[in-house]
Write a protein that holds these residues in place. Structure first.
Motif, mmCIF file in Angstrom:
data_model
loop_
_atom_site.group_PDB
_atom_site.id
_atom_site.type_symbol
_atom_site.label_atom_id
_atom_site.label_comp_id
_atom_site.label_asym_id
_atom_site.label_seq_id
_atom_site.Cartn_x
_atom_site.Cartn_y
_atom_site.Cartn_z
ATOM 1 N N ALA A 174 0.561 -0.988 -0.062
ATOM 2 C CA ALA A 174 0.014 -0.221 -0.375
ATOM 3 C C ALA A 174 0.683 1.082 -0.088
ATOM 4 C CB ALA A 174 -0.783 -0.050 1.167
ATOM 5 N N LYS A 175 1.722 1.461 1.036
ATOM 6 C CA LYS A 175 2.644 2.576 0.743
ATOM 7 C C LYS A 175 3.644 2.508 -0.259
ATOM 8 C CE LYS A 175 4.842 5.646 3.157
ATOM 9 N NZ LYS A 175 4.277 7.130 3.403
ATOM 10 N N ILE A 176 4.151 1.672 -1.052
ATOM 11 C CA ILE A 176 4.558 1.906 -2.730
ATOM 12 C C ILE A 176 3.562 2.083 -3.225
ATOM 13 C CG2 ILE A 176 5.997 0.558 -3.844
ATOM 14 C CD1 ILE A 176 6.693 -2.167 -1.829
ATOM 15 N N GLN A 177 2.090 1.965 -3.561
ATOM 16 C CA GLN A 177 1.783 2.735 -4.399
ATOM 17 C C GLN A 177 1.309 3.756 -3.821
ATOM 18 O OE1 GLN A 177 -2.700 2.486 -4.216
ATOM 19 N NE2 GLN A 177 -3.067 0.766 -5.980
ATOM 20 N N LYS A 178 0.879 4.342 -2.504
ATOM 21 C CA LYS A 178 0.718 5.722 -2.520
ATOM 22 C C LYS A 178 1.765 6.602 -3.139
ATOM 23 C CE LYS A 178 0.094 8.992 1.536
ATOM 24 N NZ LYS A 178 0.079 8.615 2.974
ATOM 25 N N GLU A 179 3.376 6.237 -2.971
ATOM 26 C CA GLU A 179 4.774 6.810 -3.045
ATOM 27 C C GLU A 179 4.469 6.917 -4.477
ATOM 28 O OE1 GLU A 179 8.184 9.376 -2.083
ATOM 29 O OE2 GLU A 179 5.861 8.544 -1.030
ATOM 30 N N TYR A 180 4.227 5.784 -5.237
ATOM 31 C CA TYR A 180 4.954 5.429 -6.388
ATOM 32 C C TYR A 180 3.664 6.936 -7.640
ATOM 33 C CZ TYR A 180 3.838 4.190 -11.564
ATOM 34 O OH TYR A 180 3.930 3.810 -12.648
ATOM 35 N N ILE A 181 2.220 7.034 -6.780
ATOM 36 C CA ILE A 181 1.530 7.536 -7.477
ATOM 37 C C ILE A 181 1.939 9.264 -7.580
ATOM 38 C CG2 ILE A 181 -1.536 8.183 -7.705
ATOM 39 C CD1 ILE A 181 -1.756 5.271 -7.231
ATOM 40 N N SER A 182 1.742 9.418 -6.250
ATOM 41 C CA SER A 182 1.789 10.836 -5.387
ATOM 42 C C SER A 182 3.494 11.762 -6.255
ATOM 43 C CB SER A 182 2.268 10.699 -4.152
ATOM 44 O OG SER A 182 3.207 10.252 -3.845
ATOM 45 N N GLU A 183 4.733 10.360 -6.505
ATOM 46 C CA GLU A 183 5.822 10.926 -6.335
ATOM 47 C C GLU A 183 6.631 10.948 -7.670
ATOM 48 O OE1 GLU A 183 7.155 13.819 -4.897
ATOM 49 O OE2 GLU A 183 5.493 13.408 -3.071
ATOM 50 N N ILE A 184 6.091 9.946 -8.225
ATOM 51 C CA ILE A 184 7.082 9.269 -8.774
ATOM 52 C C ILE A 184 5.750 8.765 -10.513
ATOM 53 C CG2 ILE A 184 8.151 7.026 -9.922
ATOM 54 C CD1 ILE A 184 9.847 8.132 -7.449
ATOM 55 N N GLU A 185 4.645 8.532 -10.557
ATOM 56 C CA GLU A 185 4.297 8.297 -11.454
ATOM 57 C C GLU A 185 4.805 9.715 -12.815
ATOM 58 O OE1 GLU A 185 0.041 7.366 -13.804
ATOM 59 O OE2 GLU A 185 -0.040 8.235 -11.755
ATOM 60 N N PHE A 186 4.183 10.761 -12.340
ATOM 61 C CA PHE A 186 4.102 12.203 -13.120
ATOM 62 C C PHE A 186 6.448 12.178 -13.886
ATOM 63 C CE2 PHE A 186 6.142 16.639 -13.665
ATOM 64 C CZ PHE A 186 5.417 16.643 -14.559
ATOM 65 N N SER A 187 6.763 11.815 -13.079
ATOM 66 C CA SER A 187 8.292 11.670 -14.051
ATOM 67 C C SER A 187 8.591 10.729 -15.570
ATOM 68 C CB SER A 187 9.183 11.313 -12.921
ATOM 69 O OG SER A 187 8.915 10.114 -12.533
ATOM 70 N N GLU A 188 7.928 9.985 -15.110
ATOM 71 C CA GLU A 188 7.244 8.873 -16.345
ATOM 72 C C GLU A 188 7.076 8.786 -17.759
ATOM 73 O OE1 GLU A 188 8.082 5.158 -13.503
ATOM 74 O OE2 GLU A 188 6.107 5.528 -14.033
ATOM 75 N N THR A 189 6.255 10.427 -17.250
ATOM 76 C CA THR A 189 5.834 11.009 -18.744
ATOM 77 C C THR A 189 7.096 11.370 -19.869
ATOM 78 O OG1 THR A 189 5.398 12.731 -17.885
ATOM 79 C CG2 THR A 189 3.942 12.241 -17.850
ATOM 80 N N ASP A 190 6.258 11.285 -21.221
ATOM 81 C CA ASP A 190 7.619 11.920 -21.967
ATOM 82 C C ASP A 190 7.809 12.931 -21.755
ATOM 83 O OD1 ASP A 190 7.139 8.836 -23.175
ATOM 84 O OD2 ASP A 190 5.558 9.317 -24.657
ATOM 85 N N ASP A 191 7.451 13.965 -21.515
ATOM 86 C CA ASP A 191 7.655 15.710 -21.744
ATOM 87 C C ASP A 191 8.413 15.538 -20.331
ATOM 88 O OD1 ASP A 191 6.712 16.463 -23.986
ATOM 89 O OD2 ASP A 191 4.734 17.140 -22.601
#
Length: 321
Positions: free
Chosen positions: A140-157
């Motif tokens: 649960a904590k991994i999902q929370k961190e990934y969505i709030s802090e990491i996912e945006f950095s994986e966009t192409d832009d």
């Protein structure tokens, strides 16, 4: 004695106590997120209503309580493990200045029964039954961190921006150094004198140009002031030290790899008898909504045992920033 609630109504002491218990419970409750193609990640209780995908309207949801009944010795051991191995990977934003993670942050998880079943299968097949609640917390904590802090950095832009960052920073340093020379004497300095600043916006054909000497000076000084240190460092030193931002962004890109390494360290150092360890690590990462990074650079759900094992083994063998 009756108390007045937020809406001006009256509640009995018993009702007030129940409300406080409910609010405290919700503070410690993590609501699982599912990814919708139109809205992105949404809490499971909202996605059933908002998503146009009919599969979400039939989600069967369950609430799981962690570390209950409480075994203090086991609980304290889990707190130690959490902060020894995972605090860095689960606290990526330096601005948060977090030095300790408490298991009390998540004591309840509301999640789809299918996800809970998948997690339980991983726990059982890889001999993690005695650590079930800790693994549930960790997922649960991994999902929370990934969505709030990491996912945006994986966009192409964002990837393009970060890859260009060192060169852009170097260009900025050169531009500011040349623009700061207000009294050029040599012919070369005169030719390098700033004569225009242009602003170009997405979707706009024409750029906005500033050529007035005083206005350009204000812009340059504002940029330098943005890097000025209250410790008395010069803007030159500050802007050059800003290169550490690039390393912070690289850490985001290496989130999966760093997470795999921390899980591996946890399993080895705590002497856990894990069946098919690399595969277990990959399945934990995947079930936490952090898709495995494929060679074709597409983030996709990956359930193939051989491919997951090979990917995790490669991650464990590489260095990170």
């Amino acid at each position: 004695m009756k108390k007045t609630d937020t809406w001006g109504g009256e509640t009995t002491p018993e009702q007030y106590e129940e409300i406080q218990k409910y609010l405290l419970k919700m503070e410690k409750t993590y609501i699982w997120k599912e990814k919708d193609s139109d809205f992105g990640f949404l809490p499971v209780d909202e996605i059933k209503i908002c998503s146009g995908n009919t599969k979400y309207s039939k989600l069967d949801i369950e609430t799981v309580q962690l570390f209950e009944p409480l075994d203090k010795s086991h609980y304290d051991s889990c707190v130690r493990v959490l902060n020894k191995y995972f605090i860095e990977i689960l606290c990526n934003n330096p601005a948060d200045n977090i030095v300790w993670i408490s298991l009390d942050e998540i004591r309840f998880i509301i999640l789809p029964k299918a996800v809970l079943k998948a997690i339980n299968v991983i726990i059982t097949e890889h001999n993690l039954d005695s650590h079930r609640d800790f693994i549930l917390f960790l997922v649960a904590k991994i999902q929370k961190e990934y969505i709030s802090e990491i996912e945006f950095s994986e966009t192409d832009d964002e990837r393009i921006r970060v890859n260009k960052f060192p060169k852009e920073l170097g260009n900025l340093i050169v531009a500011l150094e040349q623009a700061t020379n207000n009294n050029p004497t040599r012919l070369e300095d005169i030719n390098n004198k700033l004569n225009q600043i242009r602003f170009r916006f997405y979707g706009k054909v024409n750029a906005i140009s500033i050529s007035d000497r005083d206005l350009m000076s204000f812009i340059i000084e504002a940029i330098k002031k943005g890097f000025y240190s209250y410790q008395g460092e010069s803007w030159e030193s500050e802007i050059k030290s800003y290169r550490h931002t690039y390393n912070e962004n690289l850490k985001y890109f290496q989130f999966r790899q760093r997470l795999a390494i921390k899980l591996n360290d946890f399993f080895i150092n705590e002497k856990l008898d894990i069946v098919k360890k690399p595969y277990c690590i990959g399945r934990i990462i995947d079930v936490a909504s952090v898709p495995i990074y494929r060679p074709n650079k597409a983030y996709e759900i990956n359930v193939d045992e051989v491919e997951i094992t090979n990917t995790i083994e490669k991650w464990l063998s590489r260095k990170t920033v």
